[in-house]
Design a protein around this motif. Structure first.
Motif: not given
Ligand SMILES: Nc1ncnc2c1ncn2[C@@H]1O[C@H](COP(=O)(O)OP(=O)(O)O)[C@@H](O)[C@H]1O
Ligand SMILES: [Mg+2]
Lengths: 265, 293
Positions: A129-131, B97, A162-163, A160, B95, A156
Motif C-alpha cells: 500500500s502506498p502508505i 489511499n 500516489l494518492r 500524496m 490524504v 510525503m
C-alpha cells in the motif's frame, strides 16, 4: 482507456509477498535490480526471469495486470530492440544483411532486461500500500536526515502523488470526454495537431490540480499537520522472521548472479 | 451559557483584496450548541470558518477558541485539535489511499500513541457508520460516504467543535441526509459544538441557532422559526423559505388558520392535520343545525 493505467497502483491481497515488511520489499527490489544488471548470458537472464515468475506467482498478481504495466513502455522497448538489432556487429543472418545473429540476441536480452526491470518494481507497488511504501522508504532513508536531506517531505510528496494519481486520471478522462463532446479530435492528424489538441486538456487539468493542492494544504493543516516532527504511526512496521528469510534469499540470488558473471556466463 | 468560540470585532481582508471579507464580526457560540450559517456565495462564510481554527487570523479584533487567542502562534495546534474542519470537496481533504489510514492522519500528526490511535480510529469510524469500509479505497466510495470518512478523520482528533463548510454542496440528496444526520448526532449525542455552513435551508431546521452572513457582516441571528418566518429578511438575503414554512404560509394565505410556525416535516404535518380537524369540527357543528343532505 486512461483508467487502465496501472502506474503506482496497489492491488490489495493477503499473500506472503503482501505481508512482507515494506522495508524488506524495497531492499529486495534494490537487490533485484543490481542482480539483473549482472546478467550477461542466457543462463543469467533465465535465472532472473525464473525468480521474477516465482515472485509473481507467490503474489498472485495476474500476468495481464503485469502486462498493462509494461504496455506504456512498449515503444521504448521496441526502439531499444531495433537499435540493438541494427547496430551490433557480428555474423550477418544472411550474407550482405546488416542484421546479425549477435544483434538479435542482444535485442532480445535488452527487451528482457527492460521488461524484467519494470515487472520487478511494479511487483513492489502492486503488493505494497502506498502508505506502507512511503513509511518504509522514510525509515530506510532516515539516516540521511542527519545530512539535512528533507526525507519526510520527500516521502510525503510521494505518498500524496500516489494518492492523487487515480483522482487526476479520472479527471483527465472527464475533461477529455467533455472536449470530445465538443468535437475535439485526439486520435487523428499529424503529431503537432494532436499535441495541440491536448492543450485544452492540460490547461483545465493544471488549473484544477493547483486548486486541489491549495485545498488539500488547508485540509492537512486543519488536521494538525506540521511536518514530520513528533509524528507517530498507527501502523508500526515490524520485521518478522519471514522478512529476514526473504532478505537472505535475495542476497543468495544476488551472490549467484555475481558468481555467474565471474565465470563468464 | 458558556461560550466556546468568541469573535470580537473581527475584520479581515485577503492580501491584495481592497474589500474586506469580514467586516466587524461579533459572535459567541455556546458550548454544545448547533449553529447553522447561511449566506450567498462570496458572503464570507468560508473566511469565517477558517478563522475558527487559525487557518486565517484577523487583521483587527480577535478570535478566542476555548479561551485561546488564535493569533497566538505558539498555540496553533491547541486551537486546531479543538476544532475539526470538514470541507466541501471530499476528494481534496482525504490524504490516504485506505480509509482507516486517512482517519489516523490527524492523531498521527498530534503524536498520539499507536494503540490509542487505533482505538480512536475504530471509534470514529463506528460513530459515522463507516467501520465496515475501513479497508476500502476512498476514491471508490460514494460522496456521502467520503464526507463521513472526512468527519471521522476530524473526530479522531477528539475535538470539541466541528465546523463543516458546505459539506453537502457536492452531494446527492441521499448523501446530504447521511452527512447532516451525522452532524446532528455528534451534537445531540456526543455534546459536540457544531457549526454547519450550508446552502440548504432544510438542513438548518433542527439547529439551535441560524446566522445569516452578507457581505462580511452578520445580518441575522436567531432561532430557525424566527428566521424562516421572516419572509422579507429571506428575500433580502436571496434565500428561500424551507418547503414546510412555505407550505404553511401558502395555506395561511389561502385562509387556513395555524398557530405559530412549524419547520419540521412532522410538526408541519401535525399542524395541518389539527387545522383540518378543527375546520371539520366547526363545519360539522354548523351542519348539525341544518338538515342533512
Ligand atoms: N484566497 C482568496 N484570496 C482573495 N480573496 C478571496 C480568497 N478567498 C475568498 N476571497 C474573497 O473573499 C470573499 C468571501 O469569500 P468566501 O469566504 O469564500 O465566501 P463564501 O464561502 O461565503 O462563498 C469573496 O469576495 C471572495 O472573493
Ligand atoms: Mg465557501
Amino acid at each position: 482507456m486512461l483508467r487502465d493505467v496501472t502506474l503506482g497502483q496497489y492491488f490489495p491481497g493477503n499473500t506472503v509477498v503482501h505481508r512482507l515488511d515494506p522495508r524488506t520489499k524495497i531492499l529486495l527490489v534494490v537487490i533485484y535490480i543490481v542482480a539483473l544488471f549482472q546478467a550477461q548470458s542466457w543462463i543469467g537472464y533465465g535465472l532472473v526471469t525464473l525468480v521474477t515468475l516465482v515472485c509473481m506467482a507467490l503474489s498472485k498478481i495476474k500476468p495481464s495486470s503485469m502486462f498493462k504495466g509494461v504496455k506504456p513502455m512498449l515503444f521504448i522497448i521496441v526502439l531499444t530492440a531495433l537499435l540493438n538489432i541494427f547496430y551490433t556487429e557480428g555474423t550477418p543472418v544472411r550474407p550482405g544483411w546488416i542484421i546479425t545473429w549477435e544483434g538479435i540476441a542482444r535485442a532480445v536480452q535488452m527487451m528482457l532486461r527492460i521488461i524484467l526491470l519494470i515487472s520487478g518494481t511494479f511487483l513492489l507497488t502492486y503488493t505494497t500500500s502506498p502508505i506502507a511504501l512511503t513509511d518504509g522508504l522514510e525509515i530506510l532513508l532516515s539516516p540521511l536526515k542527519k545530512l539535512k536531506v528533507p526525507v519526510h517531505e520527500m516521502t510525503m510528496m510521494m505518498s500524496m502523488a500516489l494518492r492523487f494519481i487515480p483522482t487526476l486520471i479520472a479527471e483527465t478522462d472527464k475533461i477529455m470526454s467533455a472536449q470530445k463532446a465538443r468535437g475535439a479530435d485526439f486520435e487523428t492528424g499529424s503529431l503537432i495537431q494532436r499535441a495541440k489538441a491536448l492543450l485544452p486538456i492540460l490547461v483545465p487539468l493544471f488549473v484544477s490540480a493547483f486548486k486541489r493542492a491549495d485545498e488539500l494544504a488547508v485540509a492537512m493543516e486543519s488536521r494538525c499537520y506540521h511536518g514530520g516532527e513528533g509524528r507517530t504511526r498507527m501502523k508500526q512496521l515490524v520485521m518478522r522472521p519471514r522478512d529476514y528469510i526473504a532478505l537472505v534469499l535475495g542476497l543468495l540470488f544476488l551472490a549467484a548472479m555475481i558468481v555467474l558473471k565471474r565465470v563468464g556466463l | 451559557m458558556e461560550p466556546i468560540i468568541v469573535f470580537e470585532n473581527v475584520h479581515f481582508n485577503y492580501p491584495g483584496d481592497e474589500k474586506e471579507s469580514l467586516h466587524g464580526i461579533d459572535l459567541s457560540v455556546t458550548r454544545g450548541s448547533f449553529v447553522a450559517v447561511l449566506g450567498q456565495n462570496g458572503s464570507g462564510k468560508s473566511t469565517l470558518a477558517k478563522h475558527m481554527n487559525a487557518i486565517l487570523v484577523p487583521n483587527e479584533g480577535r478570535v478566542l477558541v476555548d479561551g485561546i487567542d488564535t493569533a497566538d502562534e505558539s498555540s496553533v495546534l491547541d486551537v486546531r485539535r479543538r476544532v475539526g474542519m470538514v470541507f466541501q470537496n471530499p476528494d481534496n481533504q482525504i490524504v490516504a489511499n485506505v480509509v482507516e489510514d486517512d482517519v489516523a492522519f490527524a492523531p498521527e500528526n498530534l503524536g498520539v500513541e499507536p494503540k490509542e490511535i487505533r482505538r480512536r480510529v475504530n471509534a470514529a469510524l463506528r460513530l459515522v457508520g463507516m467501520y465496515e469500509h475501513r479497508m476500502h479505497a476512498p476514491h471508490l466510495l460514494s460522496g456521502g460516504q467520503k464526507q463521513r470518512v472526512a468527519i471521522a478523520g476530524v473526530i479522531a482528533m477528539e475535538p470539541e467543535i466541528i465546523v463543516l463548510d458546505e459539506p453537502t454542496a457536492m452531494l446527492d440528496p441521499q448523501g446530504r441526509r447521511e452527512v447532516v444526520d451525522t452532524a446532528f448526532s455528534l451534537c445531540r449525542g456526543k455534546g459536540m459544538t457544531v457549526v454547519l455552513i450550508t446552502h440548504h435551508m432544510e438542513e438548518c431546521i433542527d439547529a439551535d441557532r441560524v446566522l445569516i452572513l452578507s457581505e462580511g457582516r452578520l445580518t441575522a441571528d436567531g432561532r430557525p422559526e424566527e428566521i424562516f418566518a421572516d419572509k422579507a429578511l429571506l428575500e433580502r438575503e436571496g434565500l428561500e423559505q424551507p418547503e414546510t414554512a412555505r407550505l404553511l404560509r401558502e395555506l395561511r394565505e389561502a385562509g387556513m388558520k395555524f398557530p405559530g410556525e412549524a419547520l419540521k416535516i412532522d410538526d408541519c404535518a401535525n399542524r395541518i392535520a389539527q387545522a383540518l380537524q378543527a375546520e371539520e369540527r366547526s363545519r360539522s357543528s354548523w351542519q348539525k343545525s341544518s338538515p342533512k343532505s
